[in-house]
Design an enzyme around this catalytic site. Structure first.
Site, PDB file in Angstrom:
ATOM      1  N   THR A  13      47.083  46.627  42.559  1.00 17.29           N
ATOM      2  CA  THR A  13      47.233  46.060  43.907  1.00 17.29           C
ATOM      3  C   THR A  13      48.468  45.167  43.990  1.00 17.29           C
ATOM      4  OG1 THR A  13      44.833  46.056  44.115  1.00 17.29           O
ATOM      5  CG2 THR A  13      46.045  44.682  45.679  1.00 17.29           C
ATOM      6  N   ALA A  33      68.152  34.217  46.784  1.00 17.90           N
ATOM      7  CA  ALA A  33      68.203  33.954  45.337  1.00 17.90           C
ATOM      8  C   ALA A  33      69.636  33.811  44.840  1.00 17.90           C
ATOM      9  CB  ALA A  33      67.503  35.084  44.594  1.00 17.90           C
ATOM     10  N   ARG A  45      48.195  51.672  32.613  1.00 21.54           N
ATOM     11  CA  ARG A  45      47.446  52.425  31.606  1.00 21.54           C
ATOM     12  C   ARG A  45      47.550  53.929  31.831  1.00 21.54           C
ATOM     13  NH1 ARG A  45      41.925  49.093  32.164  1.00 21.54           N
ATOM     14  NH2 ARG A  45      42.493  49.579  34.293  1.00 21.54           N
ATOM     15  N   VAL A 132      46.806  30.951  42.590  1.00 23.37           N
ATOM     16  CA  VAL A 132      45.853  30.165  43.401  1.00 23.37           C
ATOM     17  C   VAL A 132      46.059  30.451  44.888  1.00 23.37           C
ATOM     18  CG1 VAL A 132      44.995  27.857  43.950  1.00 23.37           C
ATOM     19  CG2 VAL A 132      45.892  28.320  41.668  1.00 23.37           C
ATOM     20  N   ILE A 136      49.200  31.654  49.928  1.00 23.03           N
ATOM     21  CA  ILE A 136      49.465  30.270  50.351  1.00 23.03           C
ATOM     22  C   ILE A 136      50.308  29.571  49.276  1.00 23.03           C
ATOM     23  CG2 ILE A 136      48.442  28.062  51.049  1.00 23.03           C
ATOM     24  CD1 ILE A 136      45.822  29.498  51.587  1.00 23.03           C
ATOM     25  N   LYS A 205      40.839  28.663  39.500  1.00 21.13           N
ATOM     26  CA  LYS A 205      41.859  28.144  40.435  1.00 21.13           C
ATOM     27  C   LYS A 205      41.733  26.625  40.583  1.00 21.13           C
ATOM     28  CE  LYS A 205      41.973  32.504  42.956  1.00 21.13           C
ATOM     29  NZ  LYS A 205      41.249  33.332  43.930  1.00 21.13           N
TER      30      LYS A 205
HETATM   31  P1  NDP Z   1      44.595  45.796  39.388  1.00 18.57           P
HETATM   32  O1  NDP Z   1      43.359  46.086  38.613  1.00 18.57           O
HETATM   33  O2  NDP Z   1      44.767  46.423  40.714  1.00 18.57           O
HETATM   34  O3  NDP Z   1      45.869  46.219  38.492  1.00 18.57           O
HETATM   35  C1  NDP Z   1      45.938  45.928  37.134  1.00 18.57           C
HETATM   36  C2  NDP Z   1      47.074  46.736  36.503  1.00 18.57           C
HETATM   37  O4  NDP Z   1      47.157  46.449  35.117  1.00 18.57           O
HETATM   38  C3  NDP Z   1      46.886  48.257  36.603  1.00 18.57           C
HETATM   39  O5  NDP Z   1      48.114  48.888  36.845  1.00 18.57           O
HETATM   40  C4  NDP Z   1      46.334  48.667  35.237  1.00 18.57           C
HETATM   41  O6  NDP Z   1      46.715  49.978  34.874  1.00 18.57           O
HETATM   42  C5  NDP Z   1      46.985  47.642  34.337  1.00 18.57           C
HETATM   43  N1  NDP Z   1      46.122  47.284  33.221  1.00 18.57           N
HETATM   44  C6  NDP Z   1      44.824  46.901  33.281  1.00 18.57           C
HETATM   45  N2  NDP Z   1      44.347  46.614  32.056  1.00 18.57           N
HETATM   46  C7  NDP Z   1      45.366  46.818  31.192  1.00 18.57           C
HETATM   47  C8  NDP Z   1      45.494  46.704  29.784  1.00 18.57           C
HETATM   48  N3  NDP Z   1      44.466  46.320  29.002  1.00 18.57           N
HETATM   49  N4  NDP Z   1      46.691  46.982  29.228  1.00 18.57           N
HETATM   50  C9  NDP Z   1      47.720  47.381  29.992  1.00 18.57           C
HETATM   51  N5  NDP Z   1      47.667  47.502  31.352  1.00 18.57           N
HETATM   52  C10 NDP Z   1      46.500  47.233  31.926  1.00 18.57           C
HETATM   53  O7  NDP Z   1      44.714  44.215  39.467  1.00 18.57           O
HETATM   54  P2  NDP Z   1      45.364  43.342  40.633  1.00 18.57           P
HETATM   55  O8  NDP Z   1      46.703  43.871  40.950  1.00 18.57           O
HETATM   56  O9  NDP Z   1      44.393  43.165  41.708  1.00 18.57           O
HETATM   57  O10 NDP Z   1      45.475  41.922  39.905  1.00 18.57           O
HETATM   58  C11 NDP Z   1      46.515  41.639  38.988  1.00 18.57           C
HETATM   59  C12 NDP Z   1      46.502  40.127  38.707  1.00 18.57           C
HETATM   60  O11 NDP Z   1      46.744  39.425  39.918  1.00 18.57           O
HETATM   61  C13 NDP Z   1      45.175  39.578  38.173  1.00 18.57           C
HETATM   62  O12 NDP Z   1      45.435  38.524  37.290  1.00 18.57           O
HETATM   63  C14 NDP Z   1      44.476  39.051  39.428  1.00 18.57           C
HETATM   64  O13 NDP Z   1      43.550  38.046  39.156  1.00 18.57           O
HETATM   65  C15 NDP Z   1      45.679  38.487  40.166  1.00 18.57           C
HETATM   66  N6  NDP Z   1      45.532  38.353  41.596  1.00 18.57           N
HETATM   67  C16 NDP Z   1      45.074  39.403  42.337  1.00 18.57           C
HETATM   68  C17 NDP Z   1      44.988  39.295  43.702  1.00 18.57           C
HETATM   69  C18 NDP Z   1      44.516  40.415  44.561  1.00 18.57           C
HETATM   70  O14 NDP Z   1      44.403  40.226  45.779  1.00 18.57           O
HETATM   71  N7  NDP Z   1      44.222  41.577  44.006  1.00 18.57           N
HETATM   72  C19 NDP Z   1      45.380  38.049  44.385  1.00 18.57           C
HETATM   73  C20 NDP Z   1      45.873  37.005  43.513  1.00 18.57           C
HETATM   74  C21 NDP Z   1      45.931  37.164  42.168  1.00 18.57           C
HETATM   75  P3  NDP Z   1      46.100  51.251  35.667  1.00 18.57           P
HETATM   76  O15 NDP Z   1      46.548  51.097  37.093  1.00 18.57           O
HETATM   77  O16 NDP Z   1      46.690  52.447  35.016  1.00 18.57           O
HETATM   78  O17 NDP Z   1      44.609  51.142  35.525  1.00 18.57           O
HETATM   79  N1  HSE Z   2      39.730  38.070  43.532  1.00 20.23           N
HETATM   80  C1  HSE Z   2      40.517  37.020  44.050  1.00 20.23           C
HETATM   81  C2  HSE Z   2      39.962  36.568  45.385  1.00 20.23           C
HETATM   82  C3  HSE Z   2      41.942  37.473  44.211  1.00 20.23           C
HETATM   83  O1  HSE Z   2      39.199  37.337  45.989  1.00 20.23           O
HETATM   84  O2  HSE Z   2      40.262  35.480  45.838  1.00 20.23           O
HETATM   85  C4  HSE Z   2      42.866  36.366  44.651  1.00 20.23           C
HETATM   86  O3  HSE Z   2      43.016  35.417  43.653  1.00 20.23           O
END
Ligand code: NDP
Ligand code: HSE
Length: 436
Positions: A13, A33, A45, A132, A136, A205
């Site tokens: 995402t 920048a 993965r 966090v 925001i 957070k």
């Molecule tokens: P996703 O699960 O959508 O994406 C994770 C990505 O990391 C995928 O591309 C996955 O590969 C890859 N991945 C997962 N596990 C491994 C591993 N063990 N080794 C190598 N690659 C790996 O996560 P999000 O994008 O939602 O979240 C990413 C980070 O951002 C997290 O720390 C989350 O807490 C944070 N975050 C997320 C928000 C949100 O709205 N989603 C908001 C704020 C923070 P593959 O796609 O092939 O499975």
């Molecule tokens: N899973 C988290 C939430 C993503 O729903 O707030 C943003 O940190």
């Protein structure tokens, strides 16, 4: 000037959101920048999985260490999540003198002290705005915008998934599991959604917010944590009758005895702005001694809002590439050698008002027994509501709002009330904050 080359770990995402925002707003970002920002390498993965972004100009691989070790990559953006292998990847990047941007609150809350020490030794930045409250810019606001203040307290709705679930259940009568599944489809939820609904994500957070607000080390293990799974429609309804909304709040407050750090469902007066923050939106109230109360509002999760914060961090890092590491904004707002050892208060010492719901036999003397026990623990009442719930069985619900009391006293009172034969179900306790 040549663009800065970035390596992306994770194409989910937030990873794809980051590529899309960098592509869509590339020109404006470069004007801000001073140089372009180009993603040259990325890992996921499963490379066969369809992605919501254009990867035609990006070298792809399945091993994230390959991206970290790529000599072309100057800044590593960690968007995998969790602590393993994220910790090793971030430490490896720092070890090679590369700056890091991450959205990973679990990583910062649990391993931030170690990571920032390593970063300081190497003179690199680890930026974490997206960790966090999604889009925001709350880290920047507290760390820089409020740096003239002594922060007194902060309280926030800091989990988008949880707020989305509570709002949909309240407004549309939808089932918990059904709304959670939608939050997962929309990319809001953590890989393990129990982190969202059990309050762990919010506790991560809050750990970060408290550290930058009060200048204390990151102490996730000291956060009192309750999730949203035990909130019922019944309590939402009674709270509304009394003029309150139930929100899942993270609260950090400075008191003379120590710092309160707690995450739990909370009754908030309906007229407060923060009580009307719905859906995936987040909001954080921060009270500084000079500025007074301030409120920050925006999307707490989702691809583009989170990417907005990741890209802002990238711009900051690029702007600071040539600056003296000694003169950069400290990771945790306060200079690393000036952190305070002010203690975190045990939950029993925390003082709040309470909402209590008791299911009782509807007969004379029941309320008197309950108020006597409360009086013994120095608990005074602000409001009482009684509703007959089952006329045939002569059962009723009693809803009490109390004034502020020590949590320890309330726990003693509840266990004594629970012993009464006339109390026929576990007592429901929800904390109440006026947020004045
Ligand atoms: P996703 O699960 O959508 O994406 C994770 C990505 O990391 C995928 O591309 C996955 O590969 C890859 N991945 C997962 N596990 C491994 C591993 N063990 N080794 C190598 N690659 C790996 O996560 P999000 O994008 O939602 O979240 C990413 C980070 O951002 C997290 O720390 C989350 O807490 C944070 N975050 C997320 C928000 C949100 O709205 N989603 C908001 C704020 C923070 P593959 O796609 O092939 O499975
Ligand atoms: N899973 C988290 C939430 C993503 O729903 O707030 C943003 O940190």
């Amino acid at each position: 000037m040549k663009p800065v080359k970035v390596g992306l770990l994770g194409l989910g995402t937030v990873g794809c959101g980051t590529i899309n925002v960098l592509t869509r707003n590339g020109d404006e970002i470069a004007r801000r920048a001073g140089r372009g920002i180009q993603v040259v390498a990325a890992s996921a993965r499963d490379l066969k999985r369809p992605r919501n972004c254009d990867l035609s100009a990006v070298r792809l691989c399945t091993d994230p260490f390959e991206v970290v070790n790529d000599p072309d990559v100057e800044i590593v953006v960690e968007l995998i999540g969790g602590t393993k292998p994220a910790r090793e990847l971030v430490l490896a990047a720092i070890g090679q003198g590369k700056h890091v941007v991450t959205a990973n609150k679990a990583l910062i809350a649990l391993h931030g002290n170690e990571i920032f020490t390593a970063a300081q030794e190497k003179g690199v930045t680890v930026a974490f705005e997206a960790a966090v409250a999604g889009g925001i810019p709350i880290i920047k606001a507290i760390r820089e915008g409020l740096s003239g203040n002594r922060i007194l307290w902060l309280a926030g709705i800091i989990n988008g998934t949880g707020n989305f679930i509570l709002t949909e259940m309240r407004d549309k009568g939808r089932e918990f599991a059904d709304v959670l599944a939608e939050a997962q489809r929309l990319g809001y939820a953590e890989a393990d959604p129990t982190f969202d609904v059990e309050g762990i994500d919010a506790a991560h957070k809050l750990t970060i917010l408290a550290s930058i607000a009060f200048g204390i080390p990151l102490q996730f293990d000291k956060v009192y944590t309750e999730g949203i799974t035990r909130i019922t429609r019944e309590d939402v309804g009674y709270a509304a009758e009394l003029g309150y909304r139930i929100k899942h709040l993270g609260v950090a407050r400075r008191t003379e005895q120590g710092i309160e750090l707690r995450v739990h469902p909370t009754l908030i007066p309906q007229r407060r702005l923060i009580a009307n923050v719905d859906g995936v939106m987040n909001a954080v109230l921060v009270k500084g001694d000079a500025v007074g109360p301030t409120l920050y509002y925006g999307a707490g999760a989702g691809a583009d809002p989170t990417a907005s914060a990741v890209v802002a961090d990238l711009v900051d890092v690029v702007r600071a590439l040539t600056s003296d590491p000694e003169n950069r904004v400290p990771h945790l707002a306060f200079q690393a050698d000036a952190l305070s050892d002010i203690p975190v208060l045990p939950m029993d010492e925390v003082q709040t008002a309470f909402y209590l719901r008791l299911r009782v036999q509807d007969k004379p003397g029941v309320l008197a027994d309950i108020t006597r026990i409360l009086g013994d623990q120095h608990i005074s009442l602000e409001a009482v509501l009684q509703r007959e719930t089952d006329e045939d069985a002569a059962e009723a619900s009693i809803i009490l709002l109390t004034h502020k009391v020590r949590e320890g006293n309330m726990s003693k009172a509840i266990s004594a009330i629970q012993q009464l034969e006339t109390v026929i179900a576990p007592v429901i306790r929800i904390r109440l904050e006026s947020l004045k």
